[in-house]
Design a protein around this motif. Structure first.
Motif, PDB file in Angstrom:
ATOM      1  N   TYR A  16       0.833  -1.199   0.000  1.00  0.00           N
ATOM      2  CA  TYR A  16       0.000   0.000   0.000  1.00  0.00           C
ATOM      3  C   TYR A  16       0.873   1.257   0.000  1.00  0.00           C
ATOM      4  O   TYR A  16       0.669   2.161  -0.796  1.00  0.00           O
ATOM      5  CB  TYR A  16      -0.952   0.004   1.194  1.00  0.00           C
ATOM      6  CG  TYR A  16      -1.810   1.244   1.239  1.00  0.00           C
ATOM      7  CD1 TYR A  16      -2.875   1.394   0.355  1.00  0.00           C
ATOM      8  CD2 TYR A  16      -1.558   2.263   2.135  1.00  0.00           C
ATOM      9  CE1 TYR A  16      -3.661   2.533   0.372  1.00  0.00           C
ATOM     10  CE2 TYR A  16      -2.339   3.409   2.164  1.00  0.00           C
ATOM     11  CZ  TYR A  16      -3.383   3.531   1.291  1.00  0.00           C
ATOM     12  OH  TYR A  16      -4.161   4.666   1.298  1.00  0.00           O
ATOM     13  N   CYS A  19       2.626   1.624  -3.271  1.00  0.00           N
ATOM     14  CA  CYS A  19       1.639   2.049  -4.259  1.00  0.00           C
ATOM     15  C   CYS A  19       1.414   3.555  -4.176  1.00  0.00           C
ATOM     16  O   CYS A  19       1.328   4.240  -5.201  1.00  0.00           O
ATOM     17  CB  CYS A  19       0.340   1.288  -4.015  1.00  0.00           C
ATOM     18  SG  CYS A  19      -1.005   1.699  -5.119  1.00  0.00           S
ATOM     19  N   GLN A  20       1.347   4.089  -2.964  1.00  0.00           N
ATOM     20  CA  GLN A  20       1.139   5.524  -2.786  1.00  0.00           C
ATOM     21  C   GLN A  20       2.321   6.323  -3.329  1.00  0.00           C
ATOM     22  O   GLN A  20       2.148   7.376  -3.941  1.00  0.00           O
ATOM     23  CB  GLN A  20       0.884   5.854  -1.306  1.00  0.00           C
ATOM     24  CG  GLN A  20      -0.362   5.211  -0.738  1.00  0.00           C
ATOM     25  CD  GLN A  20      -1.602   5.483  -1.567  1.00  0.00           C
ATOM     26  OE1 GLN A  20      -1.971   6.623  -1.812  1.00  0.00           O
ATOM     27  NE2 GLN A  20      -2.240   4.416  -2.023  1.00  0.00           N
ATOM     28  N   LYS A  23       2.105   6.192  -7.129  1.00  0.00           N
ATOM     29  CA  LYS A  23       0.973   6.995  -7.591  1.00  0.00           C
ATOM     30  C   LYS A  23       1.419   8.445  -7.779  1.00  0.00           C
ATOM     31  O   LYS A  23       1.064   9.096  -8.762  1.00  0.00           O
ATOM     32  CB  LYS A  23      -0.177   6.918  -6.575  1.00  0.00           C
ATOM     33  CG  LYS A  23      -1.457   7.527  -7.113  1.00  0.00           C
ATOM     34  CD  LYS A  23      -2.611   7.634  -6.137  1.00  0.00           C
ATOM     35  CE  LYS A  23      -2.932   6.474  -5.296  1.00  0.00           C
ATOM     36  NZ  LYS A  23      -4.171   6.656  -4.499  1.00  0.00           N
ATOM     37  N   GLN A  24       2.238   8.942  -6.855  1.00  0.00           N
ATOM     38  CA  GLN A  24       2.759  10.311  -6.967  1.00  0.00           C
ATOM     39  C   GLN A  24       3.789  10.435  -8.084  1.00  0.00           C
ATOM     40  O   GLN A  24       3.874  11.464  -8.739  1.00  0.00           O
ATOM     41  CB  GLN A  24       3.376  10.740  -5.641  1.00  0.00           C
ATOM     42  CG  GLN A  24       2.355  10.889  -4.530  1.00  0.00           C
ATOM     43  CD  GLN A  24       3.029  11.281  -3.241  1.00  0.00           C
ATOM     44  OE1 GLN A  24       3.355  12.444  -3.066  1.00  0.00           O
ATOM     45  NE2 GLN A  24       3.248  10.309  -2.368  1.00  0.00           N
TER      46      GLN A  24
END
Length: 130
Positions: A16, A19-20, A23-24
């Protein structure tokens, strides 16, 4: 017949969180039908439109050796501006292959130590050819 790449999968200690970070980096989004969360063992982001996405799967072991596969990214801004942005997001400088003539790339590590390269932008490449 051929096969298409559906996604690139990362094993992760904290899928998680990784993934964050990505994502950025990419501006990719999660699938609204399957929202990401720390409780999920698999977290996905993608660009949509049938293009390959990134899948992060929780595994118990940490990374121990150099990646056999890595991503090369090309920014919308300059390579050097993107390197600074990614360092501020939590990446770590691994190897700097920039040359005095403006060519070259920078190898960074994501928060879990996966290598990836930041290349020059398309605009920088075009300017170098002029």
């Amino acid at each position: 017949m051929v096969s298409r790449i559906n996604q690139v999968t990362f094993d992760a200690r904290d899928g998680y969180a990784l993934c964050q970070f990505w994502k950025q980096v990419t501006g990719y989004v999660e699938n609204p039908e399957f929202p990401n969360s720390p409780e999920e063992e698999e977290n996905y982001i993608g660009p949509g439109g049938g293009q390959p996405g990134l899948l992060f799967i929780d595994v118990p072991e940490g990374k121990t050796v150099k990646n056999r596969l890595h991503l090369d990214i090309s920014p919308d801004t300059t390579r050097d501006e993107e390197v600074e942005r990614l360092l501020a997001l939590g990446a770590t400088l691994y190897e700097d292959h920039r040359r005095e003539d403006g060519s070259g790339w920078v190898t960074l590590l994501d928060p879990e130590g996966n290598e990836f390269c930041v290349e020059r932008s398309d605009a920088e490449r075009a300017a170098a050819k002029s």
